[in-house]
Design a protein around this motif. Sequence first.
Motif, PDB file in Angstrom:
ATOM      1  N   LEU A  10     -12.162 -14.839  -6.989  1.00 19.31           N
ATOM      2  CA  LEU A  10     -12.455 -13.437  -6.691  1.00 19.31           C
ATOM      3  C   LEU A  10     -12.051 -13.089  -5.251  1.00 19.31           C
ATOM      4  O   LEU A  10     -11.547 -11.992  -4.995  1.00 19.31           O
ATOM      5  CB  LEU A  10     -13.940 -13.155  -6.905  1.00 19.31           C
ATOM      6  N   ASN A  11     -12.266 -14.032  -4.328  1.00 21.32           N
ATOM      7  CA  ASN A  11     -11.859 -13.797  -2.942  1.00 21.32           C
ATOM      8  C   ASN A  11     -10.343 -13.635  -2.835  1.00 21.32           C
ATOM      9  O   ASN A  11      -9.842 -12.786  -2.082  1.00 21.32           O
ATOM     10  CB  ASN A  11     -12.313 -14.955  -2.050  1.00 21.32           C
ATOM     11  N   ALA A  12      -9.625 -14.436  -3.587  1.00 25.91           N
ATOM     12  CA  ALA A  12      -8.165 -14.320  -3.596  1.00 25.91           C
ATOM     13  C   ALA A  12      -7.736 -12.975  -4.170  1.00 25.91           C
ATOM     14  O   ALA A  12      -6.811 -12.324  -3.648  1.00 25.91           O
ATOM     15  CB  ALA A  12      -7.557 -15.471  -4.390  1.00 25.91           C
ATOM     16  N   ASP A  13      -8.406 -12.559  -5.258  1.00 27.18           N
ATOM     17  CA  ASP A  13      -8.099 -11.247  -5.847  1.00 27.18           C
ATOM     18  C   ASP A  13      -8.388 -10.120  -4.854  1.00 27.18           C
ATOM     19  O   ASP A  13      -7.606  -9.172  -4.734  1.00 27.18           O
ATOM     20  CB  ASP A  13      -8.927 -11.037  -7.121  1.00 27.18           C
ATOM     21  N   MET A  14      -9.529 -10.250  -4.124  1.00 24.66           N
ATOM     22  CA  MET A  14      -9.891  -9.222  -3.146  1.00 24.66           C
ATOM     23  C   MET A  14      -8.847  -9.132  -2.033  1.00 24.66           C
ATOM     24  O   MET A  14      -8.462  -8.032  -1.608  1.00 24.66           O
ATOM     25  CB  MET A  14     -11.259  -9.536  -2.543  1.00 24.66           C
ATOM     26  N   ALA A  15      -8.391 -10.280  -1.568  1.00 24.78           N
ATOM     27  CA  ALA A  15      -7.384 -10.288  -0.503  1.00 24.78           C
ATOM     28  C   ALA A  15      -6.101  -9.613  -0.965  1.00 24.78           C
ATOM     29  O   ALA A  15      -5.476  -8.842  -0.219  1.00 24.78           O
ATOM     30  CB  ALA A  15      -7.108 -11.725  -0.062  1.00 24.78           C
ATOM     31  N   LEU A  16      -5.691  -9.893  -2.221  1.00 26.60           N
ATOM     32  CA  LEU A  16      -4.480  -9.279  -2.771  1.00 26.60           C
ATOM     33  C   LEU A  16      -4.648  -7.768  -2.907  1.00 26.60           C
ATOM     34  O   LEU A  16      -3.756  -6.990  -2.543  1.00 26.60           O
ATOM     35  CB  LEU A  16      -4.162  -9.909  -4.128  1.00 26.60           C
ATOM     36  N   LEU A  17      -5.826  -7.342  -3.404  1.00 28.50           N
ATOM     37  CA  LEU A  17      -6.086  -5.915  -3.563  1.00 28.50           C
ATOM     38  C   LEU A  17      -6.135  -5.200  -2.216  1.00 28.50           C
ATOM     39  O   LEU A  17      -5.666  -4.068  -2.088  1.00 28.50           O
ATOM     40  CB  LEU A  17      -7.409  -5.703  -4.316  1.00 28.50           C
ATOM     41  N   LYS A  18      -6.692  -5.856  -1.198  1.00 25.40           N
ATOM     42  CA  LYS A  18      -6.735  -5.254   0.140  1.00 25.40           C
ATOM     43  C   LYS A  18      -5.330  -5.028   0.681  1.00 25.40           C
ATOM     44  O   LYS A  18      -5.036  -3.983   1.271  1.00 25.40           O
ATOM     45  CB  LYS A  18      -7.529  -6.151   1.094  1.00 25.40           C
ATOM     46  N   ASP A  19      -4.449  -6.005   0.474  1.00 26.76           N
ATOM     47  CA  ASP A  19      -3.064  -5.847   0.928  1.00 26.76           C
ATOM     48  C   ASP A  19      -2.379  -4.701   0.206  1.00 26.76           C
ATOM     49  O   ASP A  19      -1.663  -3.894   0.815  1.00 26.76           O
ATOM     50  CB  ASP A  19      -2.288  -7.147   0.710  1.00 26.76           C
ATOM     51  N   GLN A  20      -2.592  -4.618  -1.115  1.00 28.52           N
ATOM     52  CA  GLN A  20      -1.964  -3.557  -1.907  1.00 28.52           C
ATOM     53  C   GLN A  20      -2.451  -2.180  -1.474  1.00 28.52           C
ATOM     54  O   GLN A  20      -1.650  -1.254  -1.277  1.00 28.52           O
ATOM     55  CB  GLN A  20      -2.250  -3.773  -3.399  1.00 28.52           C
ATOM     56  N   THR A  21      -3.778  -2.033  -1.312  1.00 28.43           N
ATOM     57  CA  THR A  21      -4.304  -0.716  -0.919  1.00 28.43           C
ATOM     58  C   THR A  21      -3.866  -0.353   0.499  1.00 28.43           C
ATOM     59  O   THR A  21      -3.612   0.822   0.786  1.00 28.43           O
ATOM     60  CB  THR A  21      -5.843  -0.698  -1.019  1.00 28.43           C
ATOM     61  N   HIS A  22      -3.781  -1.350   1.365  1.00 24.61           N
ATOM     62  CA  HIS A  22      -3.306  -1.070   2.731  1.00 24.61           C
ATOM     63  C   HIS A  22      -1.872  -0.551   2.700  1.00 24.61           C
ATOM     64  O   HIS A  22      -1.540   0.436   3.374  1.00 24.61           O
ATOM     65  CB  HIS A  22      -3.389  -2.339   3.582  1.00 24.61           C
ATOM     66  N   ASN A  23      -1.017  -1.194   1.932  1.00 24.69           N
ATOM     67  CA  ASN A  23       0.381  -0.756   1.839  1.00 24.69           C
ATOM     68  C   ASN A  23       0.487   0.633   1.226  1.00 24.69           C
ATOM     69  O   ASN A  23       1.300   1.454   1.673  1.00 24.69           O
ATOM     70  CB  ASN A  23       1.192  -1.764   1.017  1.00 24.69           C
ATOM     71  N   HIS A  24      -0.343   0.914   0.218  1.00 24.25           N
ATOM     72  CA  HIS A  24      -0.334   2.247  -0.396  1.00 24.25           C
ATOM     73  C   HIS A  24      -0.800   3.309   0.592  1.00 24.25           C
ATOM     74  O   HIS A  24      -0.209   4.399   0.683  1.00 24.25           O
ATOM     75  CB  HIS A  24      -1.234   2.267  -1.635  1.00 24.25           C
ATOM     76  N   ARG A  25      -1.876   3.009   1.339  1.00 27.58           N
ATOM     77  CA  ARG A  25      -2.366   3.970   2.325  1.00 27.58           C
ATOM     78  C   ARG A  25      -1.303   4.257   3.378  1.00 27.58           C
ATOM     79  O   ARG A  25      -1.078   5.409   3.763  1.00 27.58           O
ATOM     80  CB  ARG A  25      -3.643   3.433   2.999  1.00 27.58           C
ATOM     81  N   LEU A  26      -0.659   3.189   3.853  1.00 24.23           N
ATOM     82  CA  LEU A  26       0.360   3.345   4.875  1.00 24.23           C
ATOM     83  C   LEU A  26       1.501   4.226   4.378  1.00 24.23           C
ATOM     84  O   LEU A  26       1.969   5.127   5.090  1.00 24.23           O
ATOM     85  CB  LEU A  26       0.888   1.965   5.278  1.00 24.23           C
ATOM     86  N   TRP A  27       1.931   4.030   3.157  1.00 26.63           N
ATOM     87  CA  TRP A  27       3.040   4.800   2.585  1.00 26.63           C
ATOM     88  C   TRP A  27       2.632   6.253   2.390  1.00 26.63           C
ATOM     89  O   TRP A  27       3.395   7.172   2.737  1.00 26.63           O
ATOM     90  CB  TRP A  27       3.448   4.170   1.258  1.00 26.63           C
ATOM     91  N   LEU A  28       1.426   6.476   1.861  1.00 25.19           N
ATOM     92  CA  LEU A  28       0.971   7.843   1.593  1.00 25.19           C
ATOM     93  C   LEU A  28       0.762   8.631   2.889  1.00 25.19           C
ATOM     94  O   LEU A  28       1.060   9.827   2.948  1.00 25.19           O
ATOM     95  CB  LEU A  28      -0.331   7.819   0.783  1.00 25.19           C
ATOM     96  N   ARG A  29       0.235   7.977   3.922  1.00 24.18           N
ATOM     97  CA  ARG A  29      -0.027   8.680   5.178  1.00 24.18           C
ATOM     98  C   ARG A  29       1.255   9.128   5.867  1.00 24.18           C
ATOM     99  O   ARG A  29       1.258  10.130   6.592  1.00 24.18           O
ATOM    100  CB  ARG A  29      -0.815   7.770   6.126  1.00 24.18           C
ATOM    101  N   ARG A  30       2.325   8.390   5.677  1.00 19.60           N
ATOM    102  CA  ARG A  30       3.580   8.710   6.356  1.00 19.60           C
ATOM    103  C   ARG A  30       4.376   9.807   5.648  1.00 19.60           C
ATOM    104  O   ARG A  30       5.372  10.293   6.194  1.00 19.60           O
ATOM    105  CB  ARG A  30       4.439   7.451   6.478  1.00 19.60           C
ATOM    106  N   LEU A  31       3.950  10.197   4.473  1.00 18.86           N
ATOM    107  CA  LEU A  31       4.668  11.237   3.735  1.00 18.86           C
ATOM    108  C   LEU A  31       4.538  12.585   4.435  1.00 18.86           C
ATOM    109  O   LEU A  31       3.477  12.933   4.952  1.00 18.86           O
ATOM    110  CB  LEU A  31       4.115  11.352   2.316  1.00 18.86           C
ATOM    111  N   GLN A  32       5.639  13.355   4.441  1.00 14.26           N
ATOM    112  CA  GLN A  32       5.625  14.713   4.965  1.00 14.26           C
ATOM    113  C   GLN A  32       6.030  15.648   3.837  1.00 14.26           C
ATOM    114  O   GLN A  32       7.159  15.590   3.335  1.00 14.26           O
ATOM    115  CB  GLN A  32       6.587  14.849   6.152  1.00 14.26           C
ATOM    116  N   LEU A  33       5.065  16.480   3.441  1.00 16.75           N
ATOM    117  CA  LEU A  33       5.273  17.377   2.302  1.00 16.75           C
ATOM    118  C   LEU A  33       5.456  18.812   2.783  1.00 16.75           C
ATOM    119  O   LEU A  33       4.906  19.205   3.818  1.00 16.75           O
ATOM    120  CB  LEU A  33       4.081  17.306   1.343  1.00 16.75           C
TER     121      LEU A  33
END
Length: 748
Positions: free
Chosen positions: A296-319
């Motif tokens: 579960l800790n490994a899954d959490m670490a993977l999910l944290k990386d994925q959500t971080h990358n998604h947040r970073l991509w979404l925040r940089r968008l200019q609409l």
Amino acid sequence: MKISKSIHKLIPFLEWFHGYSIGSFRLDLIGGVTVALVLIPQSMAYAQLAGLPSYYGLYAAFLPPIIAALFGSSRQLATGPVAIVSLMTATALEPLATAGGESFIAYAILLALLVGVFQLALGLLRLGLIVNFLSHPVVNGFTSAAALIIASSQLSKLFGVTVDQAEHHYETIWRVLQETFICTHWPTLALAVLAFLIMIALRRTAPRLPNVLIAVLVTTAISWAMGFENQTRVSVDQIESGEIRNVILQFDADIASMESTSAQRVALLAERDSLARLEDPDEYELLDIDQKVAYLNADMALLKDQTHNHRLWLRRLQLTGVESATGQTHYYLKEDLPAETQVDGPSWHIKVSSRSLDTLSLALSSGGAVVGTIPEGLPRFSPARFDLSTALSLLPMAIIISLLGFMEAISIAKAMAARTGQKLDANQELVGQGLSNIVGSFFQSYAVSGSFSRSAVNIQAGAVTGLSNVVSSAVVVVVLLFLTPLLYHLPQAVLAAIIMMAVAGLLNVKSFVHAWRAHWYDGVIGIVTFVCTLVFAPHLHWGILIGVILSLLLYLIRNMKPAMAMLSLHVDNTYRNRELFDLEQCPYFAVIRYAGSVIFSNVDYLENQVLGCVRSLPKLRHILIVGNGINEIDASGVDALSLLIDRLRGQGIEFSLSGCNDDVLDLLTRTGLAAKIGENNFYRNISRAIDGIWEKAHINVESHNCPLRVRRFRGLAVSSDVKKGIAEDSNSEQHAKTQTKKEGGSED
């Protein structure tokens, strides 16, 4: 009316009114209002630093200043939110909850209660001296590092960017710097720079004016006039990009998976704790649970990386918003805009936090961050939610915050007392600070302490009693009841600028230099604490713990090898270190100065040094230990001295002591060691000792030029009897030269 000591301890503020006058009240009124003008914007900024909604700073500025003033001993100390305690609060709670959330707020209030209880207990038990474990180099190293951490933590708000917190503070700052090159919000930065300019200019040209309040009023008015906060909420279907919609849906799914995984992990850990408490737990079942938790800790670490990358991509968008024929606005990436569409509107950003996104009401912003809605009215009475496991996890940080907060408060109080001549009681100040945190926690306040900047404003305004703090809190009450709507448009970047200006004075490079000049090890302690605090941030407690441990370790090392020196007679008729001043050594009589306690940690060192002296002087007959620096002898020291005396006498060498204080002499008498040494071998000072021992040590020896009686001076043997005459002749000659100069003559 004279107040008895017992009543003074219970109700110390009654002494305020001894000789109080209308003039005194006028000064307290002016001081209180002046402090409030600084307190209100500062408290909101510090609450933001603590990870709390800004209005919790006003709650912390409501009751705690009054309670601390009523039950403390300082009349000018201004208590309330401060930078260091706010940063430590955020650090303590970061692993437990998301900043600004309900749980985070509840834990902050619980932490304030724990801090208050610990401070109150120290005060009631008269244990204020415990703060001495935090040496000045440790505190300076920590506060200087904390000043850099606090200032750099505000950079994201200054540039109007949002980043995820990294494991280490320096990694977070690197993320901020990367985002500033891509997503800096220039109006936000402009308002922050304007706030800096106003505060710096007024501080230099008109220091009596409330520069912080003026900066807040000007920038808030500009923010309101220009529509600085420009936000809207849209459905995800209004975003004309399939890729963006898919990422948003995937982000929400990952957040839901994280919450589910976290719940499973909590349940498994609870099950493991239950099994572990059994008398004969099944080891295989425990291992199975540990393996599941690891997955579960490994899954959490993977999910944290994925959500971080998604947040970073979404925040940089200019609409870009385009209004359709139906009147609804649709949002496009610039490269996806319909042909021949002319748009002259702002760029919109998706506001993404650590929570899932509402696809029916997605927050978009083209402006900057402001304080927003502040609930009207006073904080309600609400006892802290006490949870034993949470309290135990917060206790170490609560202790550190208690000690640091009190050290800051008492240092400020002492500085003001030196100016006013007021008598301070450190334990009473602990009681006042403790009660302020306890009472504040019942009214939604987080941990507070004494503020240097506001205390300085208070005393400069002429405040004479703690009534000025009551006036400050009354002004805060007026703001909470009637003026909160006026603070809605206050830019958060301005609060960041206020924090950075306030902590600039905490970085004290001169103190490092001063500590190094005093003792190299003090300089090392300060530098190590400074570096470790920066490296381990946001886990600040490691920096201060390493500093304290290093201080104690170096103290023990110094006590293991106290300063020792062989003495001989100097030309100024005093006994000095013979190696340092290149003096000769008497072969029959050794005078050893020992500057330290004789305890278990250094008895071997003392014995080895004395025996080394014996080996180097084969004709030695007597050893005198100059014990002016001996303040303590423990049981190990008594035994070691007894064995050393036996060993010396076995070689025909006598042993004497001089300069020992009464406590040491009493101990030697109680243990029987004084009788063993002999009453005739104790002397009050070194001169009497040498006069009493010298003849016995030089029987049948011709010692006309003994270094303990005679010092070679410019190639001549100079006796102690003529040294005074030499000094007097020298002084007379210098006096004659001075007189000649005064009369206008020549030295020649």
